[in-house]
Scaffold this motif. Structure first.
Motif, PDB file in Angstrom:
ATOM      1  N   LEU B  62       0.828  -1.206   0.000  1.00 30.58           N
ATOM      2  CA  LEU B  62       0.000   0.000   0.000  1.00 30.58           C
ATOM      3  C   LEU B  62       0.861   1.254   0.000  1.00 30.58           C
ATOM      4  CD1 LEU B  62      -2.846  -1.219   2.283  1.00 30.58           C
ATOM      5  CD2 LEU B  62      -3.199  -0.047   0.131  1.00 30.58           C
ATOM      6  N   ARG B  63       0.899   1.931  -1.114  1.00 29.64           N
ATOM      7  CA  ARG B  63       1.647   3.185  -1.261  1.00 29.64           C
ATOM      8  C   ARG B  63       0.666   4.236  -1.767  1.00 29.64           C
ATOM      9  NH1 ARG B  63       4.468   0.201   0.904  1.00 29.64           N
ATOM     10  NH2 ARG B  63       6.505  -0.619   0.390  1.00 29.64           N
ATOM     11  N   THR B  64       1.013   5.491  -1.543  1.00 26.64           N
ATOM     12  CA  THR B  64       0.068   6.546  -1.940  1.00 26.64           C
ATOM     13  C   THR B  64       0.429   7.197  -3.282  1.00 26.64           C
ATOM     14  OG1 THR B  64       1.323   8.081  -0.564  1.00 26.64           O
ATOM     15  CG2 THR B  64      -0.665   7.134   0.407  1.00 26.64           C
ATOM     16  N   GLU B  65       1.322   6.572  -4.046  1.00 27.03           N
ATOM     17  CA  GLU B  65       1.656   7.173  -5.354  1.00 27.03           C
ATOM     18  C   GLU B  65       0.421   7.229  -6.251  1.00 27.03           C
ATOM     19  OE1 GLU B  65       5.427   5.612  -3.713  1.00 27.03           O
ATOM     20  OE2 GLU B  65       3.523   4.625  -4.125  1.00 27.03           O
ATOM     21  N   ASN B  66      -0.313   6.129  -6.294  1.00 29.52           N
ATOM     22  CA  ASN B  66      -1.537   6.095  -7.098  1.00 29.52           C
ATOM     23  C   ASN B  66      -2.724   6.156  -6.133  1.00 29.52           C
ATOM     24  OD1 ASN B  66      -3.845   5.321  -8.501  1.00 29.52           O
ATOM     25  ND2 ASN B  66      -2.668   4.072  -9.949  1.00 29.52           N
ATOM     26  N   ILE B  67      -3.308   7.338  -6.029  1.00 30.24           N
ATOM     27  CA  ILE B  67      -4.316   7.580  -4.988  1.00 30.24           C
ATOM     28  C   ILE B  67      -5.528   6.658  -5.140  1.00 30.24           C
ATOM     29  CG2 ILE B  67      -5.991   9.288  -4.131  1.00 30.24           C
ATOM     30  CD1 ILE B  67      -3.143   9.702  -3.091  1.00 30.24           C
ATOM     31  N   MET B  68      -6.024   6.498  -6.364  1.00 26.80           N
ATOM     32  CA  MET B  68      -7.232   5.677  -6.548  1.00 26.80           C
ATOM     33  C   MET B  68      -6.952   4.213  -6.176  1.00 26.80           C
ATOM     34  SD  MET B  68      -9.878   7.267  -7.107  1.00 26.80           S
ATOM     35  CE  MET B  68      -9.703   9.004  -6.740  1.00 26.80           C
ATOM     36  N   ASP B  69      -5.788   3.718  -6.597  1.00 30.15           N
ATOM     37  CA  ASP B  69      -5.411   2.346  -6.255  1.00 30.15           C
ATOM     38  C   ASP B  69      -5.291   2.201  -4.732  1.00 30.15           C
ATOM     39  OD1 ASP B  69      -4.294  -0.358  -6.994  1.00 30.15           O
ATOM     40  OD2 ASP B  69      -2.595   0.446  -5.879  1.00 30.15           O
ATOM     41  N   PHE B  70      -4.655   3.181  -4.130  1.00 28.91           N
ATOM     42  CA  PHE B  70      -4.477   3.179  -2.670  1.00 28.91           C
ATOM     43  C   PHE B  70      -5.830   3.160  -1.959  1.00 28.91           C
ATOM     44  CE2 PHE B  70      -4.374   5.826   1.185  1.00 28.91           C
ATOM     45  CZ  PHE B  70      -3.519   5.074   1.976  1.00 28.91           C
ATOM     46  N   LEU B  71      -6.749   4.018  -2.420  1.00 25.74           N
ATOM     47  CA  LEU B  71      -8.051   4.097  -1.753  1.00 25.74           C
ATOM     48  C   LEU B  71      -8.846   2.806  -1.932  1.00 25.74           C
ATOM     49  CD1 LEU B  71      -9.176   7.779  -2.466  1.00 25.74           C
ATOM     50  CD2 LEU B  71      -8.281   6.817  -0.342  1.00 25.74           C
ATOM     51  N   CYS B  72      -8.840   2.272  -3.158  1.00 20.75           N
ATOM     52  CA  CYS B  72      -9.603   1.034  -3.401  1.00 20.75           C
ATOM     53  C   CYS B  72      -9.103  -0.091  -2.503  1.00 20.75           C
ATOM     54  CB  CYS B  72      -9.472   0.590  -4.856  1.00 20.75           C
ATOM     55  SG  CYS B  72     -10.411   1.606  -5.973  1.00 20.75           S
ATOM     56  N   ARG B  73      -7.805  -0.084  -2.217  1.00 26.16           N
ATOM     57  CA  ARG B  73      -7.234  -1.208  -1.471  1.00 26.16           C
ATOM     58  C   ARG B  73      -7.135  -0.962   0.025  1.00 26.16           C
ATOM     59  NH1 ARG B  73      -1.806  -2.066  -4.167  1.00 26.16           N
ATOM     60  NH2 ARG B  73      -1.761  -3.966  -2.957  1.00 26.16           N
ATOM     61  N   GLY B  74      -7.197   0.311   0.437  1.00 27.18           N
ATOM     62  CA  GLY B  74      -6.958   0.550   1.860  1.00 27.18           C
ATOM     63  C   GLY B  74      -7.852   1.548   2.551  1.00 27.18           C
ATOM     64  N   PHE B  75      -8.966   1.947   1.903  1.00 25.84           N
ATOM     65  CA  PHE B  75      -9.761   3.020   2.520  1.00 25.84           C
ATOM     66  C   PHE B  75     -10.380   2.548   3.839  1.00 25.84           C
ATOM     67  CE2 PHE B  75     -13.248   0.766   0.615  1.00 25.84           C
ATOM     68  CZ  PHE B  75     -14.376   1.116   1.330  1.00 25.84           C
ATOM     69  N   PRO B  76     -10.471   3.477   4.813  1.00 25.50           N
ATOM     70  CA  PRO B  76     -11.063   3.093   6.097  1.00 25.50           C
ATOM     71  C   PRO B  76     -12.565   2.932   5.950  1.00 25.50           C
ATOM     72  CG  PRO B  76     -10.383   5.401   6.132  1.00 25.50           C
ATOM     73  CD  PRO B  76     -10.044   4.864   4.789  1.00 25.50           C
ATOM     74  N   ASN B  77     -13.093   1.850   6.472  1.00 25.88           N
ATOM     75  CA  ASN B  77     -14.516   1.578   6.268  1.00 25.88           C
ATOM     76  C   ASN B  77     -15.139   1.077   7.552  1.00 25.88           C
ATOM     77  OD1 ASN B  77     -15.078  -1.684   5.924  1.00 25.88           O
ATOM     78  ND2 ASN B  77     -12.959  -1.059   5.732  1.00 25.88           N
ATOM     79  N   GLU B  78     -16.459   1.064   7.562  1.00 27.93           N
ATOM     80  CA  GLU B  78     -17.198   0.738   8.775  1.00 27.93           C
ATOM     81  C   GLU B  78     -17.712  -0.704   8.774  1.00 27.93           C
ATOM     82  OE1 GLU B  78     -17.952   3.153   6.613  1.00 27.93           O
ATOM     83  OE2 GLU B  78     -19.527   2.104   5.534  1.00 27.93           O
ATOM     84  N   THR B  79     -17.284  -1.512   7.818  1.00 30.06           N
ATOM     85  CA  THR B  79     -17.711  -2.916   7.813  1.00 30.06           C
ATOM     86  C   THR B  79     -17.321  -3.580   9.137  1.00 30.06           C
ATOM     87  OG1 THR B  79     -17.463  -3.049   5.435  1.00 30.06           O
ATOM     88  CG2 THR B  79     -17.468  -5.133   6.616  1.00 30.06           C
ATOM     89  N   ALA B  80     -16.075  -3.411   9.531  1.00 26.25           N
ATOM     90  CA  ALA B  80     -15.600  -3.873  10.844  1.00 26.25           C
ATOM     91  C   ALA B  80     -14.635  -2.800  11.321  1.00 26.25           C
ATOM     92  CB  ALA B  80     -14.907  -5.222  10.729  1.00 26.25           C
ATOM     93  N   LEU B  81     -15.126  -1.931  12.180  1.00 24.65           N
ATOM     94  CA  LEU B  81     -14.374  -0.730  12.560  1.00 24.65           C
ATOM     95  C   LEU B  81     -14.405  -0.563  14.072  1.00 24.65           C
ATOM     96  CD1 LEU B  81     -13.200   2.218  12.022  1.00 24.65           C
ATOM     97  CD2 LEU B  81     -15.583   2.935  11.863  1.00 24.65           C
ATOM     98  N   ILE B  82     -13.222  -0.444  14.662  1.00 29.17           N
ATOM     99  CA  ILE B  82     -13.140  -0.136  16.096  1.00 29.17           C
ATOM    100  C   ILE B  82     -12.561   1.261  16.194  1.00 29.17           C
ATOM    101  CG2 ILE B  82     -12.071  -0.767  18.294  1.00 29.17           C
ATOM    102  CD1 ILE B  82     -12.119  -3.715  17.115  1.00 29.17           C
ATOM    103  N   MET B  83     -13.357   2.176  16.712  1.00 25.54           N
ATOM    104  CA  MET B  83     -12.926   3.575  16.707  1.00 25.54           C
ATOM    105  C   MET B  83     -13.124   4.218  18.066  1.00 25.54           C
ATOM    106  SD  MET B  83     -16.107   5.108  14.506  1.00 25.54           S
ATOM    107  CE  MET B  83     -15.876   6.825  14.848  1.00 25.54           C
ATOM    108  N   ARG B  84     -12.313   5.240  18.316  1.00 29.45           N
ATOM    109  CA  ARG B  84     -12.466   6.022  19.544  1.00 29.45           C
ATOM    110  C   ARG B  84     -13.827   6.676  19.528  1.00 29.45           C
ATOM    111  NH1 ARG B  84      -8.057   7.120  22.631  1.00 29.45           N
ATOM    112  NH2 ARG B  84      -6.058   7.232  21.575  1.00 29.45           N
ATOM    113  N   THR B  85     -14.440   6.780  20.690  1.00 33.55           N
ATOM    114  CA  THR B  85     -15.763   7.407  20.736  1.00 33.55           C
ATOM    115  C   THR B  85     -15.661   8.922  20.543  1.00 33.55           C
ATOM    116  OG1 THR B  85     -15.565   7.312  23.137  1.00 33.55           O
ATOM    117  CG2 THR B  85     -16.935   5.656  22.098  1.00 33.55           C
ATOM    118  N   SER B  86     -14.428   9.455  20.584  1.00 34.83           N
ATOM    119  CA  SER B  86     -14.266  10.894  20.343  1.00 34.83           C
ATOM    120  C   SER B  86     -14.148  11.221  18.853  1.00 34.83           C
ATOM    121  CB  SER B  86     -13.021  11.405  21.073  1.00 34.83           C
ATOM    122  OG  SER B  86     -11.885  10.666  20.669  1.00 34.83           O
TER     123      SER B  86
END
Lengths: 92, 232
Positions: B62-86
């Motif tokens: 996962l590198r950010t040279e190609n933004i679309m490729d990076f996003l398709c492969r690594g975007f943060p999602n809520e399918t299974a997400l553990i996040m701070r309540t803040s």
């Protein structure tokens, strides 16, 4: 034994007391059961030891009878204020 | 979110239907990652049905040279997400289907509530001359899926996981209406449309993810001392 098998065995061999304490510390899991979903079938898939961690998120128009029935089965339920069943289906 | 905050939880775990049978696995991964990377704003999971090109080694690519490729492969999602309540929680109208337009095939853009909320928040901070860059861990779990029989077959053929592991995963049939191909088309369109609407540049995406790290789930989750130890 392969390394992956060793770590998996370590996971399966955890003691029950240790496991209970561990589960208590974990954050609650909010399960989105939106849309036309068979709730009972879905909830059967929740591993029993994590049952108390689960909070079921329902839509704003989920029938009250269904919510009451889930609560009667001792599930924690939170009803969405905004998301309707139709919106949930569109966003699936 | 309100419920979790009221009960003073530092984190909450958001999970899509269909993955509940794997809740123990997600928790184990979270605990392992939290030991290694404490106090993160979010720990999210990169899964075959949500992301493109997921494999046992994809977290290293996962590198950010190609933004679309990076996003398709690594975007943060809520399918299974553990996040701070803040953290900001799914509060953007952009995620509502159709608000960002449609693809040429008529697929309405939107969804991805967590990611679009992050973009929206980034834009708000940017207006104030600040940079929003949450500390996040993207955890790759190539073996967890709701459906995809071909993926199951792949792991059975490759012998990468012992049969006891595969049996315990107990793959479930698909529950979602939208096909994976449609979802990918929708995601690319949504990334582009949201960036345009919010005037987010490729550099902004790099800034947003400057504190995000990617890891493979299994060794860390089980306290493996050396994460470079080959697991195959």
């Amino acid at each position: 034994m392969k390394p992956i098998e060793r770590v998996w065995k370590r996971f399966l061999d955890r003691g029950e007391d240790k496991e209970r304490k561990r589960i208590k510390r974990l954050p609650p899991v909010f399960l989105r059961l939106f849309g036309d979903i068979d709730y009972q079938r879905q909830l059967r898939d929740v591993p029993p030891k994590f049952r108390e961690k689960v909070v079921i998120l329902t839509t704003s128009d989920t029938p009250s009878e269904l919510i009451e029935s889930l609560r009667a089965d001792r599930w924690s339920v939170v009803r969405s204020r905004d998301v309707t069943n139709e919106q949930a289906k569109r966003n699936a | 979110m309100r419920d979790a905050k009221e009960q003073n939880h530092a984190y909450l775990f958001s999970l899509s239907s269909g993955f509940q049978r794997h809740v123990g696995m997600f928790y184990s991964m979270f605990e392992g990652m939290r030991q290694r990377y404490p106090n993160q704003d979010a720990y999210y999971f990169i899964l075959p049905e949500t992301h493109a090109g997921v494999s046992l080694g994809s977290h290293k690519e996962l590198r950010t040279e190609n933004i679309m490729d990076f996003l398709c492969r690594g975007f943060p999602n809520e399918t299974a997400l553990i996040m701070r309540t803040s953290m900001p929680f799914f509060e953007t109208t952009l995620s509502q289907k159709g608000n960002l337009g449609t693809t040429p095939e008529g697929i309405p853009l939107g969804g991805m509530e967590f990611f679009l909320t992050l973009l929206d928040t980034y834009e708000l901070y940017k207006d104030e001359g600040r940079i929003f860059a949450p500390a996040m861990i993207g955890i790759t779990l190539p073996m967890l899926t709701r459906s995809t029989p071909s993926l199951v077959d792949f792991y059975r053929r490759s012998h990468e996981l012992p049969s006891s592991v595969l049996d315990s995963l107990d793959f479930a049939p698909a529950l979602e209406v939208t096909s994976s191909a449609d979802k990918l088309a929708r995601r690319i369109g949504t990334f582009q449309a949201a960036m345009k609407v919010l005037a987010i540049t490729e550099q902004d995406i790099r800034n947003l993810f400057s504190r995000t790290q990617f890891e493979f789930g299994i060794p860390e989750a089980f306290g493996f001392e050396d994460s470079n130890t080959p697991i195959i």
